[in-house]
Design a protein around this motif. Structure first.
Motif, short mmCIF file in Angstrom:
data_model
loop_
_atom_site.label_atom_id
_atom_site.label_comp_id
_atom_site.label_asym_id
_atom_site.label_seq_id
_atom_site.Cartn_x
_atom_site.Cartn_y
_atom_site.Cartn_z
N LYS A 21 0.90 -4.67 3.92
CA LYS A 21 -0.24 -4.69 4.72
C LYS A 21 -0.35 -5.84 5.81
O LYS A 21 -0.75 -5.79 6.84
CB LYS A 21 -1.44 -5.11 3.84
N THR A 48 -2.59 3.22 2.83
CA THR A 48 -2.31 3.05 4.33
C THR A 48 -3.07 3.89 5.24
O THR A 48 -3.98 3.20 6.18
CB THR A 48 -0.91 3.12 4.56
N LEU A 90 0.97 -1.23 0.10
CA LEU A 90 -0.06 0.00 -0.11
C LEU A 90 0.80 1.28 -0.12
O LEU A 90 1.80 1.29 0.71
CB LEU A 90 -0.83 0.11 1.25
N TYR A 129 -6.59 2.66 5.17
CA TYR A 129 -6.81 1.21 5.39
C TYR A 129 -6.66 1.33 7.15
O TYR A 129 -7.35 0.53 7.68
CB TYR A 129 -5.48 0.17 5.14
#
Length: 101
Positions: A73, A37, A32, A40
């Motif tokens: 991730k 990020t 990412l 997320y």
């Protein structure tokens, strides 16, 4: 061992669901960028940069490639799920380096 026929009939459904989960997991993006990020983890991009500088380890949580910062991730998930009471890894490294230098 007695297995009822009702349960045997459910095996195909279970296998279908497992295959669907496996496809979803394998199709998800592992690396990412900063914006992804932030989205997320639910933080701002500025906070992601702060975390990168203070908590994340290069080569573990993120990598720099061709001028870009890419976050792993899987490692982010591990970081989120670890206890907050654990000692900060960067703090340990900095203390060791201070002792050596």
């Amino acid at each position: 061992m007695n297995i009822s026929f009702e349960n045997l009939e459910k095996i195909d459904t279970i296998l279908d669901k497992l295959n669907a989960l496996e496809q979803k997991i394998s199709s998800e993006k592992r690396w990412l960028n900063v914006s992804e990020t932030a989205h997320y983890l639910g933080y701002s991009k500025d906070h992601i940069h702060k975390l990168k500088n203070e908590h994340f380890l290069q080569g573990v949580h993120y990598h720099k490639k061709a001028g870009r910062v890419l976050f792993d991730k899987i490692e982010l998930d591990k970081w989120v799920t670890t206890s907050l009471s654990k000692v900060d890894t960067k703090e340990i490294i900095n203390n060791v380096l201070k002792g050596v230098l």
